[in-house]
Design an enzyme around this catalytic site. Structure first.
Site, short mmCIF file in Angstrom:
data_model
loop_
_atom_site.label_atom_id
_atom_site.label_comp_id
_atom_site.label_asym_id
_atom_site.label_seq_id
_atom_site.Cartn_x
_atom_site.Cartn_y
_atom_site.Cartn_z
N CYS A 196 0.80 -1.22 0.00
CA CYS A 196 0.00 0.00 0.00
C CYS A 196 0.83 1.27 0.00
O CYS A 196 1.96 1.29 0.49
CB CYS A 196 -0.88 0.07 1.24
SG CYS A 196 -1.92 -1.35 1.47
N GLY B 140 1.36 -0.20 -4.98
CA GLY B 140 0.11 -0.94 -5.09
C GLY B 140 -0.61 -0.56 -6.37
O GLY B 140 -0.88 0.62 -6.60
N ASN C 6 -1.35 1.52 5.75
CA ASN C 6 -0.28 0.77 5.08
C ASN C 6 0.38 -0.11 6.14
O ASN C 6 0.82 0.39 7.17
CB ASN C 6 0.75 1.76 4.51
CG ASN C 6 1.97 1.07 3.91
OD1 ASN C 6 3.03 1.66 3.81
ND2 ASN C 6 1.84 -0.17 3.50
N TYR D 174 14.38 -2.29 -2.10
CA TYR D 174 13.52 -2.50 -3.25
C TYR D 174 12.22 -1.71 -3.25
O TYR D 174 11.85 -1.14 -4.27
CB TYR D 174 13.21 -4.01 -3.36
CG TYR D 174 12.19 -4.36 -4.41
CD1 TYR D 174 12.45 -4.13 -5.75
CD2 TYR D 174 10.97 -4.92 -4.06
CE1 TYR D 174 11.50 -4.44 -6.73
CE2 TYR D 174 10.03 -5.25 -5.02
CZ TYR D 174 10.29 -5.00 -6.35
OH TYR D 174 9.37 -5.31 -7.29
#
Ligand code: SF4
Length: 494
Positions: A26, A52, A131, A271
């Site tokens: 999210c 997302g 989130n 990442y």
């Protein structure tokens, strides 16, 4: 006369989905004190789309028209750019959410699972966007249902709204505090009332949340890259365990939870976050370049070229090249124009898989010893295909260098990971993985090397790790209660 078959090209989103990456679930964004706040939120969500892609939603409040909301499947650019939709979201206060489901009905999300969630309380309405992942959501849900709550969605985040409804506190921010004290796991929350924008981070600060200034107003965002797009100035990160309540009177900051040592998600550096974001006072791009440098120091190899697996491996590959002196080259080219609007996937197309997205720069690769730098190996399916493509193009040797330690454990804090047995590193040693991928060498950065690259000069403090690294170490900073209840086995104490 033989019938000429049309080239098989139709494929669907499932083929395009990169199923060999961990996926952040999210992104959240909120703005107060500007005209047409929802337009800013739409832009912010667009910049957070990497967090997302499944669905997005915006709730706004206007003093005359009250709360309004729009929730849609698909990309922000396809839903929240139309004037018709944006005109339904007026007012100086808005929050939004982009989602890739971690909990709830994954892959078959109903629109009722799409956030922000909204609750109407005696003292007025409130909307929240979350989130992270609540690790005691099952127990909370059971308790709430027994006490009469009626859930609308399958999302763990809805528990927060129901806990708020049951709180005896007088104001919505107080009720939110009350609710979040019962919640375990990872949460960064952006919420709104009629007059307030609220931001909260869990005491460990697992997921990011930042504060920005936009004109006379304020913005809250998962990442700084989304502040840039609306021309907001990055002010600071919301601290782990902090709750900010922003109104026309300014910002009120409190620390309502029991203080704990922060454990930010180290994978955000590797990442998840965008390379143009700032995390912990450091540029994500520069951190990734440092990871590449560490990797080159730890695992050198003689080769002719360093190539990234695009796009996420790029900064680490540049770092590896700079440290090793081996030339950097774009040996793999990504097709930037992959749509999502195709029809039936054929078997032939499924087998093409990676080739639809990535192509080898044959002229560059032929006859070369190639170091491929990628951010992670999850199932190993993509790595194997990329290796085949590189060898098909005539490479002499293929050496994989991975910018994260082996991913051997699932994440329960807001990242979609396959079940443990599907993770290559859960069942194989490094040498077995090398053999499985059939590459000349395979090396991962060490956990200590990763910590050094994110700025911890002495590496990982084994007694009190500075970050969450559970997907590498198996040491979970918050016990995943729901998962244990459903049979997950934690790592045995050493
Ligand atoms: S388990 Fe891994 S991905 Fe999940 S929060 Fe921790 S470091 Fe991040």
């Amino acid at each position: 006369m033989s019938k000429i078959m049309p080239p098989a090209h139709p494929f669907d989103a499932s083929v395009l989905e990169d199923d060999d990456k961990l996926k952040e679930e999210c992104g959240i964004f909120g703005v107060i004190g500007v005209g047409d706040a929802s337009n800013f939120v739409a832009l912010g969500l667009h910049a957070l789309q990497h967090r997302g892609q499944e669905a997005g939603g915006i709730v706004s409040h206007d003093p005359e028209q009250g709360f309004q909301s729009a929730r849609r499947f698909g990309y922000v650019r396809d839903n929240f750019t139309s004037q018709k939709v944006m005109e339904t979201l007026p007012g100086p206060l808005a929050i939004g959410h982009v989602r890739y489901s971690t909990t709830g009905s994954k892959g078959q999300t109903a629109i009722r699972d799409v956030q922000p969630f909204f609750g109407e309380f005696a003292m007025g309405g409130a909307a929240i966007a979350h989130n992270g992942n609540i690790t005691n959501a099952n127990a909370l849900r059971r308790e709430l249902i027994e006490r009469g709550s009626i859930f609308q969605s399958s999302s763990d985040s809805e528990c927060i709204i129901h806990l708020m409804a049951r709180s005896l506190q007088r104001t919505i921010p107080e009720r939110m505090e009350d609710a979040l004290r019962r919640v375990e796991g990872a949460f960064s929350v952006v919420a709104m009332t009629r007059t307030k924008l609220i931001g909260v981070r869990d005491p460990l600060g697992v997921r990011p949340l930042v504060l920005g200034k936009v004109g006379d107003g304020w913005a809250l965002s998962s990442e700084t890259c989304a502040l840039d797009i609306i021309g907001a100035e990055f002010i600071r990160e919301i601290e782990p365990g902090e709750m900010v309540v922003i109104s026309q009177n300014g910002i009120d900051s409190q620390f309502p939870f029991r203080p704990q040592k922060p454990r930010f998600c180290i994978f955000e550096h590797v990442y998840f976050s965008r390379p143009d974001s700032i995390l912990g006072g450091r540029s994500v791009y520069e951190t990734r370049e440092s990871i590449g440098r560490e990797l080159a120091k730890e695992s050198p190899v003689e080769a002719d070229l360093v190539c990234p697996v695009p796009d996420s491996g790029t900064p680490a590959a540049i770092g590896y090249s700079l440290e090793s002196g081996i030339p950097y080259a774009m040996g793999i080219i990504r097709n930037q124009y992959m749509g999502r609007t195709f029809i039936e996937p054929t078997e032939q197309i499924r087998n093409m898989g990676v080739r639809l997205k990535l192509n080898v720069n044959r002229a560059l690769i032929q006859g070369k010893r190639v170091i491929l730098v990628d951010d992670s190996v999850v199932r190993g399916t993509t790595s194997r295909k990329i290796k085949e493509m590189i060898l098909d193009a005539g490479a002499k040797e293929v050496h994989f260098r991975i910018a994260s330690p082996p991913t051997a454990w699932p994440c329960f804090y807001g990242v979609d990971t396959p079940q443990r047995e599907k993770l290559l590193a859960a069942t194989m040693s490094e040498e077995e993985m090398r053999d499985h991928l059939q590459v000349d060498s395979l090396k991962f950065i060490s956990l200590d090397g990763l910590y050094r690259a994110v700025g911890e000069a002495k590496g990982r403090n084994a007694k009190q790790p500075q970050y969450c690294d559970a997907c590498f170490s198996g040491e979970y900073p918050v016990e995943p209660a729901d998962q244990i209840e459903s049979g997950f086995e934690m790592k045995a104490a050493e």
